[in-house]
Design an enzyme around this catalytic site. Structure first.
Site, short mmCIF file in Angstrom:
data_model
loop_
_atom_site.label_atom_id
_atom_site.label_comp_id
_atom_site.label_asym_id
_atom_site.label_seq_id
_atom_site.Cartn_x
_atom_site.Cartn_y
_atom_site.Cartn_z
N SER A 212 0.75 -1.03 0.00
CA SER A 212 0.21 -0.03 -0.12
C SER A 212 0.89 1.06 0.16
O SER A 212 1.70 1.47 -0.98
CB SER A 212 -0.97 -0.12 1.25
OG SER A 212 -1.81 0.87 1.12
N ASP A 358 -9.81 -4.86 -4.53
CA ASP A 358 -9.15 -3.86 -3.80
C ASP A 358 -9.98 -2.54 -4.04
O ASP A 358 -10.10 -2.07 -5.05
CB ASP A 358 -7.63 -3.61 -4.22
CG ASP A 358 -6.91 -2.80 -3.40
OD1 ASP A 358 -7.31 -1.39 -3.03
OD2 ASP A 358 -5.88 -3.01 -2.96
N HIS A 390 -8.52 -4.65 -0.10
CA HIS A 390 -7.22 -4.17 0.21
C HIS A 390 -6.63 -4.64 1.73
O HIS A 390 -5.59 -5.00 1.71
CB HIS A 390 -7.46 -2.48 0.40
CG HIS A 390 -6.06 -1.83 0.28
ND1 HIS A 390 -5.08 -1.63 -0.76
CD2 HIS A 390 -5.35 -1.53 1.30
CE1 HIS A 390 -4.08 -0.98 -0.43
NE2 HIS A 390 -4.16 -0.61 0.85
#
Ligand SMILES: *[C@@H]1O[C@H](CO)[C@@H](O)[C@H](O)[C@H]1NC(C)=O
Ligand SMILES: *[C@@H]1O[C@H](CO)[C@@H](O)[C@H](O)[C@H]1NC(C)=O
Ligand SMILES: *[C@@H]1O[C@H](CO)[C@@H](O)[C@H](O)[C@H]1NC(C)=O
Ligand SMILES: *[C@@H]1O[C@H](CO)[C@@H](O)[C@H](O)[C@H]1NC(C)=O
Ligand SMILES: *[C@@H]1O[C@H](CO)[C@@H](O)[C@H](O)[C@H]1NC(C)=O
Ligand SMILES: *[C@@H]1O[C@H](CO)[C@@H](O)[C@H](O)[C@H]1NC(C)=O
Ligand SMILES: *[C@@H]1O[C@H](CO)[C@@H](O)[C@H](O)[C@H]1NC(C)=O
Length: 431
Positions: A212, A358, A390
């Protein structure tokens, strides 16, 4: 081992700093860590601008109890090093280097040192919330049901790897500024290699890992490396939960993760006075969604960002709604700093993992970035997970990333060319 390695590390600084006043290098040991804003270690010594990127400006054994908090650690250092900000001006940052109990990577029987450059997703515009400080709470921080960052690091140290963890957002907490984050990541590796922390008798292999917000820093480092640090040769890069276009973070408005938006826009305007002035000028001054509430994010770590703005329509804070966040003065920053795939070509094998569902960044953006890389013969293995979103993919992808990195370090990584596949991996984390 601790003392020997520490003196060795100090030795290298004095060597590097020879010809400069010795007060440039200050050794400071405190029993408790101080916040960066309170701790003089987090400053650059005089004349630091003239040094080369990656130069060690200060080094110390990390204060407090990191070796207690992170298992399998023999010693921990903080290094202040020279880097380059998003305006391509001299800057500095801090990295934390952890040494394993055993020096050398076991898998290939000690023919090299292994150094993992870990990019933590700290996702905040608050300069006192940095990985170098967060490590002290790494064992007890929220983990979304999976292993903690402390567990991740202990796992890597347990393999005999050294770990270097940059505060890649730099002293202004420039969350989202890709050039800043990439440079700071690259120079943290240079600084770590410039120290005597790793044994010098054998070469060091180094690779990056980030998820991320961490993948953003790693990816930018890989894009910028060829031109900014041509002497470096990464052994690999594992990136998960990619955010190739952070501007699309605006779609988190109204979701539980809406707090990332104030953090992001304060982060990307942290090195551009005109853009910050514009941003602040568009905030409402009264009503429930006003400037005070938005600017409070300057003092929130990522956990607090999630707590303070859940479900909020962030456009409510602005006179012109979310459209204000698409103004040309901000778009200009996005073009140079938040869109991946345009600055350079990763010169290293890449492992990409991403949940198809996601919700932070559409999988199509990751597909497109990978296709770009594939089209120019970057060695990419890309696993699109049919399971989860995610946050789930942090845990679902963790072991796949670590195992891939093991093949990087033990020399068994095979050239895959462009290998895109759908996988279905659900790790039972007990939640
Ligand atoms: C480490 O020190 C911090 C304070 O700096 C404290 O909150 C924490 O409980 C300590 N952890 C361990 C494992 O000693
Ligand atoms: C490393 O050591 C192990 C066990 O001693 C041995 O089986 C293996 O063949 C060695 N590998 C290399 C690359 O030398
Ligand atoms: C510490 O390293 C050993 C291997 O040396 C490993 O078995 C253990 O799981 C590691 N500890 C943690 C907490 O990961
Ligand atoms: C680690 O390397 C240093 C420097 O080469 C050496 O002095 C030390 O004995 C080594 N420690 C271990 C645990 O192998
Ligand atoms: C990134 O997302 C923004 C907002 O959706 C869009 O305007 C822009 O074109 C995108 N950039 C790239 C390179 O795809
Ligand atoms: C700004 O917003 C906060 C939080 O909703 C509120 O407490 C405060 O009264 C507002 N300030 C003004 C001037 O309206
Ligand atoms: C993977 O799944 C997507 C749908 O998300 C599909 O379009 C694609 O063909 C699949 N790719 C492979 C290699 O099976």
């Amino acid at each position: 081992m601790k003392l020997t390695a520490f003196s060795a590390a100090l030795g290298s600084v004095f060597l590097l700093a020879s010809g400069e006043p010795t007060e440039n290098v200050r050794r400071k040991e405190t029993s408790e860590p101080l916040l960066p804003s309170q701790d003089p270690f987090y400053t650059a010594p005089p004349n630091w601008e003239q040094t080369a990127p990656g130069t060690i400006l200060r080094i110390r054994t990390a204060p407090g109890n990191v070796t207690t908090v992170i298992a399998n650690t023999s010693a921990v250092w903080n290094i202040v090093y020279r880097t380059t900000d998003s305006n391509y001006k001299p800057s500095w940052a801090v990295t934390t280097v952890l040494a394993p109990l055993q020096n050398v990577s076991a898998p290939d029987n000690g023919t090299h040192n292994s150094l993992l450059s870990l990019q933590i997703a700290y996702n905040t515009a608050y300069p006192d919330s940095t990985p170098s400080i967060m490590l002290y709470g790494a064992a007890s921080a929220p983990t979304f049901g999976g292993p903690s960052t402390a567990d991740d690091i202990a796992y890597m140290l347990g393999k005999g790897w050294y770990v270097t963890i940059p505060d890649h957002e730099g002293p202004l907490a420039s969350f989202g500024l890709g050039v800043q984050e990439g440079h700071a990541t690259i120079d943290s590796i240079r600084a770590t290699l410039n120290s005597d922390i790793l044994p010098k008798q054998i070469p060091t292999k180094y690779a990056m890992w980030g998820y991320s917000g961490g993948s953003v820093a790693s990816s930018w480092a890989a894009e910028l490396q060829e031109q900014y640090a041509p002497e470096l040769k990464f052994a690999g890069m594992a990136i998960g939960g990619l955010v190739p276009n952070i501007t699309k973070g605006l779609q988190l408005s109204g979701t539980p993760f809406a707090g990332l938006i104030p953090g992001l826009f304060l982060g990307i305007t942290s090195q551009d006075a005109e853009a910050r002035e514009y941003l602040v000028s568009r905030l409402k001054t009264s009503g429930p969604y006003n400037a005070t509430g938005f600017l409070a994010a300057l003092r929130y770590d990522v956990g607090t960002l999630f707590l303070k703005y859940p479900g909020q329509e962030i456009g409510e804070y602005f006179v012109g709604g979310l459209a204000d966040l698409r103004a040309p003065v901000l778009e200009r920053i996005s073009r140079s700093n938040t869109w991946q795939g345009y600055h350079g070509i990763p010169q290293t094998p890449v492992f990409v993992y991403k949940a198809i569902q996601d919700e932070f960044s559409p999988v199509s953006d990751s597909d497109e970035l990978v296709q770009r890389w594939c089209g120019i013969d970057v060695d990419v293995r890309y696993e699109r997970n049919e399971v989860g979103e995610h946050i789930d993919e942090i845990n679902n992808g963790r072991l796949r990333a670590l195992e891939w990195l093991e093949t990087v370090f033990d020399g068994t990584l095979e050239k895959t060319g462009c290998d895109v596949r759908n996988v279905s991996v659900a790790v039972n984390t007990g939640i």
